[in-house]
Design a protein around this motif. Structure first.
Motif, mmCIF file in Angstrom:
data_model
loop_
_atom_site.group_PDB
_atom_site.id
_atom_site.type_symbol
_atom_site.label_atom_id
_atom_site.label_comp_id
_atom_site.label_asym_id
_atom_site.label_seq_id
_atom_site.Cartn_x
_atom_site.Cartn_y
_atom_site.Cartn_z
ATOM 1 N N ALA A 1 0.832 -1.208 0.000
ATOM 2 C CA ALA A 1 0.000 0.000 0.000
ATOM 3 C C ALA A 1 0.864 1.256 0.000
ATOM 4 O O ALA A 1 0.562 2.233 -0.694
ATOM 5 C CB ALA A 1 -0.932 -0.009 1.207
ATOM 6 N N LEU A 2 1.955 1.248 0.773
ATOM 7 C CA LEU A 2 2.847 2.404 0.808
ATOM 8 C C LEU A 2 3.526 2.596 -0.545
ATOM 9 O O LEU A 2 3.664 3.730 -1.026
ATOM 10 C CB LEU A 2 3.895 2.226 1.904
ATOM 11 N N ALA A 3 3.937 1.491 -1.171
ATOM 12 C CA ALA A 3 4.564 1.583 -2.490
ATOM 13 C C ALA A 3 3.605 2.207 -3.499
ATOM 14 O O ALA A 3 3.991 3.066 -4.300
ATOM 15 C CB ALA A 3 5.004 0.197 -2.957
ATOM 16 N N ARG A 4 2.346 1.804 -3.459
ATOM 17 C CA ARG A 4 1.356 2.368 -4.380
ATOM 18 C C ARG A 4 1.096 3.841 -4.084
ATOM 19 O O ARG A 4 0.853 4.638 -4.999
ATOM 20 C CB ARG A 4 0.061 1.566 -4.285
ATOM 21 N N LYS A 5 1.150 4.192 -2.826
ATOM 22 C CA LYS A 5 0.958 5.593 -2.455
ATOM 23 C C LYS A 5 2.095 6.450 -3.009
ATOM 24 O O LYS A 5 1.867 7.545 -3.539
ATOM 25 C CB LYS A 5 0.884 5.717 -0.935
ATOM 26 N N ILE A 6 3.326 5.958 -2.899
ATOM 27 C CA ILE A 6 4.480 6.692 -3.432
ATOM 28 C C ILE A 6 4.375 6.795 -4.951
ATOM 29 O O ILE A 6 4.633 7.854 -5.540
ATOM 30 C CB ILE A 6 5.791 6.004 -3.016
ATOM 31 N N TRP A 7 3.983 5.702 -5.592
ATOM 32 C CA TRP A 7 3.828 5.713 -7.056
ATOM 33 C C TRP A 7 2.783 6.746 -7.474
ATOM 34 O O TRP A 7 3.003 7.523 -8.412
ATOM 35 C CB TRP A 7 3.438 4.327 -7.540
ATOM 36 N N ALA A 8 1.654 6.777 -6.777
ATOM 37 C CA ALA A 8 0.593 7.725 -7.112
ATOM 38 C C ALA A 8 1.036 9.167 -6.894
ATOM 39 O O ALA A 8 0.580 10.077 -7.592
ATOM 40 C CB ALA A 8 -0.656 7.425 -6.280
ATOM 41 N N ALA A 9 1.939 9.382 -5.926
ATOM 42 C CA ALA A 9 2.400 10.739 -5.620
ATOM 43 C C ALA A 9 3.542 11.188 -6.523
ATOM 44 O O ALA A 9 3.935 12.355 -6.491
ATOM 45 C CB ALA A 9 2.845 10.822 -4.157
ATOM 46 N N SER A 10 4.076 10.281 -7.320
ATOM 47 C CA SER A 10 5.184 10.622 -8.214
ATOM 48 C C SER A 10 4.650 11.164 -9.537
ATOM 49 O O SER A 10 3.487 10.977 -9.872
ATOM 50 C CB SER A 10 6.060 9.389 -8.450
#
Length: 249
Positions: free
Chosen positions: A121-130
């Motif tokens: 979930a954290l990885a997806r959050k970082i991806w979405a914020a990039s």
């Protein structure tokens, strides 16, 4: 006086897991998030809803993001999208109907794989914020490595200030980074690879480990195209992109 929408949003957030179980029944709890495919309740792991946090403000529970589409919002937005409602009044009425309906009391608990689910979930959050890689420091770094391949559709993004934490002393700072999406055979994001850069130059940062991964990496990978009869597997992003530069077709 607080608006009806804000009041309802806070009330829904108090019962966020029940909201998810009702409207996103094909998902499941993973640590502090509810994971499902999309707002249409399809199975998958692209959309995540925060289950913990304050009722409003930064990091509020009930906030959700779809890493595949960049859709995001609160639980009222989720209900509107899930039910296909076109008017704001209908959305508020549906939220009120849910809040007064009887439902089972659930005990929140962590599953065996909650740690891995949290990192996904954290990885997806970082991806979405990039942001898209074109025109960024990340693209400049790759071009400096003589990589000429088209990057416009590559699973690569750029984050200008990603947290980097030293493992030895625990000190953290923000550094620019190349973010690569790690996906499974269903093309769902299971993690990310990060390459941290020197803030002043287009080179890797002079830190203990400038390359780091996050999420479920084993058995998955950064994919630069469809897999047909054969695939080229490389150890690093730059290695594979160098091959794509030499053999674009």
């Amino acid at each position: 006086m607080e608006s009806p929408a804000r009041t309802l949003s806070s009330s829904l957030a108090e019962h966020v897991e029940a909201v998810c179980k009702h409207y996103l029944s094909n998902g499941r709890r993973c640590g502090n998030y509810w994971i499902v495919g999309d707002v249409n309740n399809n199975a998958g792991r692209s959309l995540y809803v925060r289950l913990k946090g304050p009722l409003s403000g930064k990091g509020a529970r009930g906030k959700w993001t779809d890493g595949a589409t960049d859709q995001h919002g609160d639980l009222l937005d989720l209900i509107r999208e899930r039910e296909g409602l076109t008017s704001f009044r209908d959305t508020l009425d549906e939220a009120r109907r849910f809040l007064v309906a009887p439902r089972e009391t659930t005990t929140e608990s962590r599953g065996r794989n909650s740690g891995e689910c949290d990192t996904i979930a954290l990885a997806r959050k970082i991806w979405a914020a990039s942001q898209p890689i074109i025109g960024t420091k990340a693209e400049a770094y790759l071009r400096s490595r003589k990589i000429t391949a088209d990057l416009s559709h590559a699973p690569l993004r750029y984050h200008p200030a990603l947290i980097y934490r030293e493992s030895r002393d625990g000190l953290s700072r923000r550094l620019p980074a190349l973010v690569a999406a790690v996906t499974d055979n269903n093309d769902e994001i299971t993690g990310i690879h990060r390459t941290f850069f020197d803030p002043a130059r287009n080179v890797k940062a002079n830190v203990e480990s400038p390359r780091r991964s996050l999420g479920a990496i084993r058995g998955n990978g950064v994919r630069f195209g469809p897999i047909d009869e054969f695939a080229i597997i490389g150890e690093g992003i730059e290695t594979v992109l160098s091959l794509k530069s030499a053999f674009p077709n």
